[in-house]
Design a protein around this motif. Sequence first.
Motif, PDB file in Angstrom:
ATOM      1  N   SER A 261      22.218  32.416  55.477  1.00 53.98           N
ATOM      2  CA  SER A 261      22.398  33.828  55.118  1.00 53.98           C
ATOM      3  C   SER A 261      22.513  34.704  56.363  1.00 53.98           C
ATOM      4  CB  SER A 261      21.235  34.316  54.261  1.00 53.98           C
ATOM      5  OG  SER A 261      21.221  33.649  53.030  1.00 53.98           O
ATOM      6  N   ASN A 262      21.666  34.436  57.347  1.00 56.64           N
ATOM      7  CA  ASN A 262      21.713  35.216  58.592  1.00 56.64           C
ATOM      8  C   ASN A 262      23.020  34.993  59.333  1.00 56.64           C
ATOM      9  OD1 ASN A 262      19.204  36.359  58.203  1.00 56.64           O
ATOM     10  ND2 ASN A 262      18.130  34.832  59.410  1.00 56.64           N
ATOM     11  N   LEU A 263      23.497  33.754  59.382  1.00 55.87           N
ATOM     12  CA  LEU A 263      24.761  33.472  60.064  1.00 55.87           C
ATOM     13  C   LEU A 263      25.932  34.163  59.379  1.00 55.87           C
ATOM     14  CD1 LEU A 263      24.330  29.687  60.953  1.00 55.87           C
ATOM     15  CD2 LEU A 263      24.358  31.624  62.530  1.00 55.87           C
ATOM     16  N   ILE A 264      25.934  34.176  58.046  1.00 55.79           N
ATOM     17  CA  ILE A 264      27.007  34.847  57.307  1.00 55.79           C
ATOM     18  C   ILE A 264      26.968  36.348  57.569  1.00 55.79           C
ATOM     19  CG2 ILE A 264      27.792  35.475  54.983  1.00 55.79           C
ATOM     20  CD1 ILE A 264      27.098  32.575  54.147  1.00 55.79           C
ATOM     21  N   GLU A 265      25.783  36.928  57.544  1.00 52.60           N
ATOM     22  CA  GLU A 265      25.664  38.371  57.815  1.00 52.60           C
ATOM     23  C   GLU A 265      26.097  38.699  59.241  1.00 52.60           C
ATOM     24  OE1 GLU A 265      25.193  41.210  56.085  1.00 52.60           O
ATOM     25  OE2 GLU A 265      25.464  39.812  54.431  1.00 52.60           O
ATOM     26  N   ASP A 266      25.711  37.846  60.194  1.00 57.07           N
ATOM     27  CA  ASP A 266      26.139  38.061  61.579  1.00 57.07           C
ATOM     28  C   ASP A 266      27.651  37.998  61.697  1.00 57.07           C
ATOM     29  OD1 ASP A 266      23.524  38.351  62.381  1.00 57.07           O
ATOM     30  OD2 ASP A 266      23.365  36.355  63.287  1.00 57.07           O
ATOM     31  N   ARG A 267      28.263  37.059  61.008  1.00 57.39           N
ATOM     32  CA  ARG A 267      29.728  36.922  61.057  1.00 57.39           C
ATOM     33  C   ARG A 267      30.396  38.157  60.445  1.00 57.39           C
ATOM     34  NH1 ARG A 267      33.879  33.985  63.469  1.00 57.39           N
ATOM     35  NH2 ARG A 267      35.593  33.925  62.012  1.00 57.39           N
ATOM     36  N   LYS A 268      29.880  38.630  59.320  1.00 56.44           N
ATOM     37  CA  LYS A 268      30.433  39.833  58.695  1.00 56.44           C
ATOM     38  C   LYS A 268      30.334  41.024  59.635  1.00 56.44           C
ATOM     39  CE  LYS A 268      29.511  38.719  53.849  1.00 56.44           C
ATOM     40  NZ  LYS A 268      28.712  39.112  52.665  1.00 56.44           N
ATOM     41  N   THR A 269      29.194  41.166  60.282  1.00 59.11           N
ATOM     42  CA  THR A 269      29.001  42.269  61.221  1.00 59.11           C
ATOM     43  C   THR A 269      29.960  42.147  62.389  1.00 59.11           C
ATOM     44  OG1 THR A 269      26.679  42.468  60.592  1.00 59.11           O
ATOM     45  CG2 THR A 269      27.318  43.423  62.713  1.00 59.11           C
ATOM     46  N   GLU A 270      30.120  40.947  62.908  1.00 62.82           N
ATOM     47  CA  GLU A 270      31.034  40.723  64.031  1.00 62.82           C
ATOM     48  C   GLU A 270      32.468  41.095  63.669  1.00 62.82           C
ATOM     49  OE1 GLU A 270      32.881  36.916  66.500  1.00 62.82           O
ATOM     50  OE2 GLU A 270      31.096  36.636  65.275  1.00 62.82           O
ATOM     51  N   VAL A 271      32.913  40.667  62.496  1.00 63.42           N
ATOM     52  CA  VAL A 271      34.278  40.965  62.070  1.00 63.42           C
ATOM     53  C   VAL A 271      34.439  42.466  61.812  1.00 63.42           C
ATOM     54  CG1 VAL A 271      35.980  40.613  60.230  1.00 63.42           C
ATOM     55  CG2 VAL A 271      34.742  38.658  61.173  1.00 63.42           C
ATOM     56  N   ARG A 272      33.454  43.077  61.187  1.00 65.12           N
ATOM     57  CA  ARG A 272      33.500  44.522  60.929  1.00 65.12           C
ATOM     58  C   ARG A 272      33.638  45.300  62.239  1.00 65.12           C
ATOM     59  NH1 ARG A 272      28.906  44.648  57.975  1.00 65.12           N
ATOM     60  NH2 ARG A 272      29.863  43.765  56.145  1.00 65.12           N
ATOM     61  N   GLU A 273      32.840  44.932  63.236  1.00 62.16           N
ATOM     62  CA  GLU A 273      32.897  45.604  64.531  1.00 62.16           C
ATOM     63  C   GLU A 273      34.220  45.340  65.247  1.00 62.16           C
ATOM     64  OE1 GLU A 273      30.801  47.927  65.686  1.00 62.16           O
ATOM     65  OE2 GLU A 273      29.870  47.703  63.714  1.00 62.16           O
ATOM     66  N   LEU A 274      34.736  44.127  65.131  1.00 59.74           N
ATOM     67  CA  LEU A 274      36.017  43.809  65.754  1.00 59.74           C
ATOM     68  C   LEU A 274      37.144  44.620  65.121  1.00 59.74           C
ATOM     69  CD1 LEU A 274      37.593  42.090  67.779  1.00 59.74           C
ATOM     70  CD2 LEU A 274      37.916  40.438  65.963  1.00 59.74           C
ATOM     71  N   VAL A 275      37.116  44.758  63.811  1.00 52.93           N
ATOM     72  CA  VAL A 275      38.136  45.561  63.122  1.00 52.93           C
ATOM     73  C   VAL A 275      38.018  47.021  63.544  1.00 52.93           C
ATOM     74  CG1 VAL A 275      38.865  46.423  60.856  1.00 52.93           C
ATOM     75  CG2 VAL A 275      38.403  43.991  61.177  1.00 52.93           C
ATOM     76  N   ARG A 276      36.798  47.514  63.639  1.00 52.46           N
ATOM     77  CA  ARG A 276      36.596  48.902  64.081  1.00 52.46           C
ATOM     78  C   ARG A 276      37.139  49.092  65.502  1.00 52.46           C
ATOM     79  NH1 ARG A 276      31.214  49.810  63.010  1.00 52.46           N
ATOM     80  NH2 ARG A 276      31.819  50.600  60.985  1.00 52.46           N
ATOM     81  N   LEU A 277      36.841  48.154  66.378  1.00 56.85           N
ATOM     82  CA  LEU A 277      37.331  48.231  67.754  1.00 56.85           C
ATOM     83  C   LEU A 277      38.857  48.153  67.801  1.00 56.85           C
ATOM     84  CD1 LEU A 277      36.758  48.304  70.796  1.00 56.85           C
ATOM     85  CD2 LEU A 277      36.586  45.806  70.712  1.00 56.85           C
TER      86      LEU A 277
ATOM     87  N   LEU B 241      50.575  44.968  69.657  1.00 55.64           N
ATOM     88  CA  LEU B 241      49.208  44.962  70.169  1.00 55.64           C
ATOM     89  C   LEU B 241      48.263  44.253  69.198  1.00 55.64           C
ATOM     90  CD1 LEU B 241      47.113  45.892  72.259  1.00 55.64           C
ATOM     91  CD2 LEU B 241      46.983  48.053  71.012  1.00 55.64           C
ATOM     92  N   LEU B 242      48.370  44.559  67.910  1.00 56.81           N
ATOM     93  CA  LEU B 242      47.504  43.938  66.911  1.00 56.81           C
ATOM     94  C   LEU B 242      47.724  42.422  66.853  1.00 56.81           C
ATOM     95  CD1 LEU B 242      45.370  44.279  64.730  1.00 56.81           C
ATOM     96  CD2 LEU B 242      47.194  44.733  63.098  1.00 56.81           C
ATOM     97  N   ARG B 243      48.946  41.978  67.017  1.00 52.17           N
ATOM     98  CA  ARG B 243      49.237  40.537  66.988  1.00 52.17           C
ATOM     99  C   ARG B 243      48.528  39.771  68.101  1.00 52.17           C
ATOM    100  NH1 ARG B 243      54.610  42.508  66.430  1.00 52.17           N
ATOM    101  NH2 ARG B 243      55.148  42.562  64.231  1.00 52.17           N
ATOM    102  N   THR B 244      48.200  40.445  69.191  1.00 52.94           N
ATOM    103  CA  THR B 244      47.587  39.756  70.333  1.00 52.94           C
ATOM    104  C   THR B 244      46.074  39.631  70.227  1.00 52.94           C
ATOM    105  OG1 THR B 244      47.289  41.775  71.636  1.00 52.94           O
ATOM    106  CG2 THR B 244      49.402  40.607  71.863  1.00 52.94           C
ATOM    107  N   ILE B 245      45.455  40.334  69.308  1.00 49.87           N
ATOM    108  CA  ILE B 245      43.988  40.328  69.222  1.00 49.87           C
ATOM    109  C   ILE B 245      43.511  39.045  68.550  1.00 49.87           C
ATOM    110  CG2 ILE B 245      41.955  41.491  68.287  1.00 49.87           C
ATOM    111  CD1 ILE B 245      43.524  44.114  68.487  1.00 49.87           C
ATOM    112  N   ARG B 246      42.634  38.327  69.241  1.00 48.79           N
ATOM    113  CA  ARG B 246      42.054  37.075  68.736  1.00 48.79           C
ATOM    114  C   ARG B 246      40.540  37.140  68.901  1.00 48.79           C
ATOM    115  NH1 ARG B 246      46.744  36.447  67.805  1.00 48.79           N
ATOM    116  NH2 ARG B 246      48.000  34.582  67.864  1.00 48.79           N
ATOM    117  N   PHE B 247      39.839  36.386  68.096  1.00 51.81           N
ATOM    118  CA  PHE B 247      38.400  36.245  68.251  1.00 51.81           C
ATOM    119  C   PHE B 247      38.026  34.858  67.752  1.00 51.81           C
ATOM    120  CE2 PHE B 247      39.166  37.906  64.084  1.00 51.81           C
ATOM    121  CZ  PHE B 247      38.188  37.394  63.260  1.00 51.81           C
ATOM    122  N   GLY B 248      36.896  34.369  68.226  1.00 53.69           N
ATOM    123  CA  GLY B 248      36.507  33.012  67.859  1.00 53.69           C
ATOM    124  C   GLY B 248      37.503  32.017  68.427  1.00 53.69           C
ATOM    125  N   ARG B 249      37.631  30.896  67.788  1.00 51.58           N
ATOM    126  CA  ARG B 249      38.558  29.866  68.263  1.00 51.58           C
ATOM    127  C   ARG B 249      39.985  30.121  67.824  1.00 51.58           C
ATOM    128  NH1 ARG B 249      35.710  23.995  67.786  1.00 51.58           N
ATOM    129  NH2 ARG B 249      33.973  24.450  69.151  1.00 51.58           N
TER     130      ARG B 249
END
Length: 147
Positions: free
Chosen positions: A35-51, A80-88
């Motif tokens: 549950s914690n890992l899923i919440e962390d992943r959601k937060t990470e993606v949310r912040e990446l989208v905001r950025l 610019l959006l096409r170049t943004i990557r995160f994770g693997r």
Amino acid sequence: MLGNLRIHSKLLLMLGLSVGGIFAVAGVGLSALRSNLIEDRKTEVRELVRLARQVIDLHYQAAIKDGLSEAETLARSKALLRTIRFGREDYLYALDPDGTVQVSPVAGVESQSLMNVKDVDGVFFARRQIQLAVSRAKFHPFSGAGN
């Protein structure tokens, strides 16, 4: 009740209860960790989208200020959006309100509608994403206002 059991049986019962308790504690711990890992992943993606949105907004404003046309500015923002990557192998993409892919780094996907495409779990994921975007937005998500 346990007085009639032989010592061998009592020891086996204690061992069984101990192992069962260990598995129960491990199961609860693993569930909490998941549950914690899923919440962390959601937060990470949310912040990446905001950025990403902030970067694209700033890029868009700078391009307009530099006198680029709306079409040129939009093309640069998409690039610019096409170049943004995160994770693997993770990336961002953009859907319009009709579920048509406007921007994707995956070749051949842009301009295709994903409204009737199901994921491996049988969920119409584009429909779900659009529903979530509209329900969670404090503004109309496709107007360019807000954050």
